[in-house]
Structures are given as C-alpha cells and as structure tokens.
Design a protein around this motif. Structure first.
Motif, PDB file in Angstrom:
ATOM      1  N   VAL A  12       0.986  -1.246  -0.075  1.00  0.00           N
ATOM      2  CA  VAL A  12      -0.025  -0.032   0.172  1.00  0.00           C
ATOM      3  C   VAL A  12       0.835   1.271  -0.089  1.00  0.00           C
ATOM      4  O   VAL A  12       2.147   1.126   0.353  1.00  0.00           O
ATOM      5  N   PRO A  13       0.276   2.340  -0.298  1.00  0.00           N
ATOM      6  CA  PRO A  13       1.443   3.529  -0.202  1.00  0.00           C
ATOM      7  C   PRO A  13       1.635   3.823   0.969  1.00  0.00           C
ATOM      8  O   PRO A  13       0.738   3.992   1.809  1.00  0.00           O
ATOM      9  N   TYR A  14       2.821   4.605   1.325  1.00  0.00           N
ATOM     10  CA  TYR A  14       3.262   5.303   2.491  1.00  0.00           C
ATOM     11  C   TYR A  14       2.574   6.351   2.650  1.00  0.00           C
ATOM     12  O   TYR A  14       2.366   7.478   1.623  1.00  0.00           O
ATOM     13  N   VAL A  15       1.711   6.841   3.905  1.00  0.00           N
ATOM     14  CA  VAL A  15       1.336   8.311   4.177  1.00  0.00           C
ATOM     15  C   VAL A  15       2.132   8.724   5.386  1.00  0.00           C
ATOM     16  O   VAL A  15       2.302   8.445   6.068  1.00  0.00           O
ATOM     17  N   PHE A  16       2.780   9.717   4.609  1.00  0.00           N
ATOM     18  CA  PHE A  16       3.425  10.745   5.630  1.00  0.00           C
ATOM     19  C   PHE A  16       3.044  12.018   5.833  1.00  0.00           C
ATOM     20  O   PHE A  16       3.716  12.977   4.879  1.00  0.00           O
ATOM     21  N   PRO A  17       2.288  12.337   6.468  1.00  0.00           N
ATOM     22  CA  PRO A  17       1.590  13.912   6.447  1.00  0.00           C
ATOM     23  C   PRO A  17       2.615  14.846   7.138  1.00  0.00           C
ATOM     24  O   PRO A  17       3.680  14.588   7.829  1.00  0.00           O
ATOM     25  N   PRO A  18       2.901  16.065   6.332  1.00  0.00           N
ATOM     26  CA  PRO A  18       3.888  16.997   6.823  1.00  0.00           C
ATOM     27  C   PRO A  18       3.721  17.157   7.999  1.00  0.00           C
ATOM     28  O   PRO A  18       2.612  17.247   8.942  1.00  0.00           O
ATOM     29  N   PHE A  19       4.981  17.503   8.857  1.00  0.00           N
ATOM     30  CA  PHE A  19       4.818  17.921  10.390  1.00  0.00           C
ATOM     31  C   PHE A  19       3.730  19.047  10.569  1.00  0.00           C
ATOM     32  O   PHE A  19       3.875  19.938   9.819  1.00  0.00           O
ATOM     33  N   GLY A  20       3.042  19.019  11.590  1.00  0.00           N
ATOM     34  CA  GLY A  20       2.071  20.042  11.966  1.00  0.00           C
ATOM     35  C   GLY A  20       0.744  19.855  11.280  1.00  0.00           C
ATOM     36  O   GLY A  20      -0.307  20.741  11.551  1.00  0.00           O
ATOM     37  N   THR A  21       0.639  18.906  10.476  1.00  0.00           N
ATOM     38  CA  THR A  21      -0.842  19.056   9.627  1.00  0.00           C
ATOM     39  C   THR A  21      -1.696  17.728   9.752  1.00  0.00           C
ATOM     40  O   THR A  21      -2.720  17.765   9.615  1.00  0.00           O
ATOM     41  N   ASP A  22      -1.094  16.778  10.757  1.00  0.00           N
ATOM     42  CA  ASP A  22      -1.910  15.568  11.246  1.00  0.00           C
ATOM     43  C   ASP A  22      -1.508  15.221  12.739  1.00  0.00           C
ATOM     44  O   ASP A  22      -0.385  14.808  13.014  1.00  0.00           O
ATOM     45  N   ALA A  23      -2.565  15.344  13.684  1.00  0.00           N
ATOM     46  CA  ALA A  23      -2.412  15.101  15.120  1.00  0.00           C
ATOM     47  C   ALA A  23      -1.907  13.718  14.989  1.00  0.00           C
ATOM     48  O   ALA A  23      -0.977  13.629  16.156  1.00  0.00           O
ATOM     49  N   VAL A  24      -2.509  12.937  14.609  1.00  0.00           N
ATOM     50  CA  VAL A  24      -2.089  11.213  14.674  1.00  0.00           C
ATOM     51  C   VAL A  24      -0.656  11.069  14.330  1.00  0.00           C
ATOM     52  O   VAL A  24      -0.008  10.441  14.941  1.00  0.00           O
ATOM     53  N   ALA A  25      -0.242  11.547  13.130  1.00  0.00           N
ATOM     54  CA  ALA A  25       1.152  11.446  12.709  1.00  0.00           C
ATOM     55  C   ALA A  25       2.216  12.059  13.711  1.00  0.00           C
ATOM     56  O   ALA A  25       3.282  11.625  13.916  1.00  0.00           O
ATOM     57  N   ASP A  26       1.667  13.204  14.134  1.00  0.00           N
ATOM     58  CA  ASP A  26       2.633  13.949  15.024  1.00  0.00           C
ATOM     59  C   ASP A  26       2.687  13.355  16.456  1.00  0.00           C
ATOM     60  O   ASP A  26       3.857  13.091  16.997  1.00  0.00           O
ATOM     61  N   ALA A  27       1.630  12.694  16.915  1.00  0.00           N
ATOM     62  CA  ALA A  27       1.918  11.658  18.148  1.00  0.00           C
ATOM     63  C   ALA A  27       2.647  10.768  17.910  1.00  0.00           C
ATOM     64  O   ALA A  27       3.407  10.309  18.774  1.00  0.00           O
ATOM     65  N   ILE A  28       2.500  10.193  16.673  1.00  0.00           N
ATOM     66  CA  ILE A  28       3.479   8.971  16.478  1.00  0.00           C
ATOM     67  C   ILE A  28       4.964   9.303  16.515  1.00  0.00           C
ATOM     68  O   ILE A  28       5.938   8.904  16.996  1.00  0.00           O
TER      69      ILE A  28
END
Length: 204
Positions: A12-28
């Motif tokens: 599946v594609p990798y999903v890397f939201p830019p820093f500061g744009t996604d709360a879940v990604a930033d928590a990870i």
C-alpha cells in the motif's frame, strides 16, 4: 528531522503527512527517534484510527512495561524470528543491544531451534544456545516459542517464566508477544519496506 521518504515500496502507499498537519502522525513522531515516522507508520496511516490506537498500544508496551528491558526485547526479537519478520528484527536488534542483549544472546535468539524441533530431539543444540542466556531469558525464550507458534502455553512453560515475573509482568510478557505477532503480520503481510521475503539478519 530527516526526510521521511520511504525505502522500498510496500503493498500500500506510504502516508507521511507533513509535520504539523496531522495530529495522529505527530503523536507517532513524538514516540519515534528523531521525531521521524517509520515505514510501518506510513503504512498504518492509511487507516488513521488504527494508526492512533496502534501508537497508544505501542507506547504502553515499549515504555510502560515493567518486565526487564532485555527480556522484553528478547520476546520481540524471538517473535520476529518465528514469524520470519525481517523488518521487525532490523528495527529491534539495536534496541535489544541498548537494553543489554549481547551478540551471543542475539545469536541464541536468532538460531535456537523452535520448540517443535526441540520436542523432536534437538535438545543438545538448544542447550548450546541457552548457555548464552540467563535462566530468566531462557525461560522467556521458551515461553515466546509456545505463545507465538502454538498460542496455548503449557503449564510447566508458564510456571518456569512465572518464577521470575509477577502476575502483572506475566500479563505484560504475554501481551508483548501478542502485540508483536500483530506487528509481524502487518509488516510481512503488507511487505513494509520490501522486507517480506528478506531473511531475518544474523547478528554480527
């Protein structure tokens, strides 16, 4: 923070939201070294609710676990061996070393015959490998084999580890194996970083 471009493709594609744009990604990111998402995170972020829950469980298993760090990493690494999950091994071998596992112990984790082979007469080889492990770690290795590969853990195997851990820690040890068997199945099943068919590395 380094660029979060992925290594090898996954299924599946990798999903890397830019820093500061996604709360879940930033928590990870906050739980990862250098605030950097891993390829596993990029795969999980295809399902944001799953990624959020996964991050919380991972945080508890890694940082709220009261079993000794070297034993925790032995359980994680052994499940990687049994599940042929090279990505998981590659991520955790350095953590295991940081928690005190020696090269000899890592070789035992990597090459000790699984319990099914021991049942069928490979006890001498197992004794050689277990000589690198303390009684506590040898008991954890046996427990990991049964919990990961057979699910049902015989009473004597359970009791052998229980002499070194309290009830809370037995729950944590069992949960650690369960969670990292899930990690194995995701990383292998979705071919994270192209490692699905890669042999688990040999410690050097």
């Amino acid at each position: 923070m380094r660029d979060e471009s992925h290594g090898q493709p996954a299924r599946v594609p990798y999903v890397f939201p830019p820093f500061g744009t996604d709360a879940v990604a930033d928590a990870i990111r906050a739980r990862r070294a250098n605030d950097t998402l891993l390829d596993l995170d990029g795969v999980l972020l295809n399902s944001v609710p799953l990624a959020a829950a996964w991050n919380e469980v991972g945080r508890v298993i890694r940082y709220k676990n009261t079993i000794p760090g070297d034993m925790r990493e032995l359980l994680i690494l052994r499940s990687a061996v049994l599940n042929r999950a090279a990505y998981q091994w590659i991520q955790h071998e350095p953590v295991g070393r940081a928690e005190g596992l020696t090269t000899a112990q890592l070789l035992a984790i990597r090459f000790a015959p699984p319990f099914t082979e021991r049942i069928n007469g490979a006890a001498s080889a197992t004794s050689d490998f277990n000589s690198a492990l303390s009684p506590e770690l040898a008991a954890a290795l046996e427990f990991a084999d049964w919990s990961t590969s057979a699910v049902r853990v015989p009473t004597n195997v359970y009791d052998n580890l229980r002499q070194f851990l309290n009830d809370k820690q037995m729950v944590e040890a069992t949960a650690t194996l369960g969670v990292y068997s899930m990690v194995s199945r995701v990383t292998v099943g979705l071919n994270v970083d192209g490692k699905m068919d890669v042999v688990v590395p040999v410690p050097q």
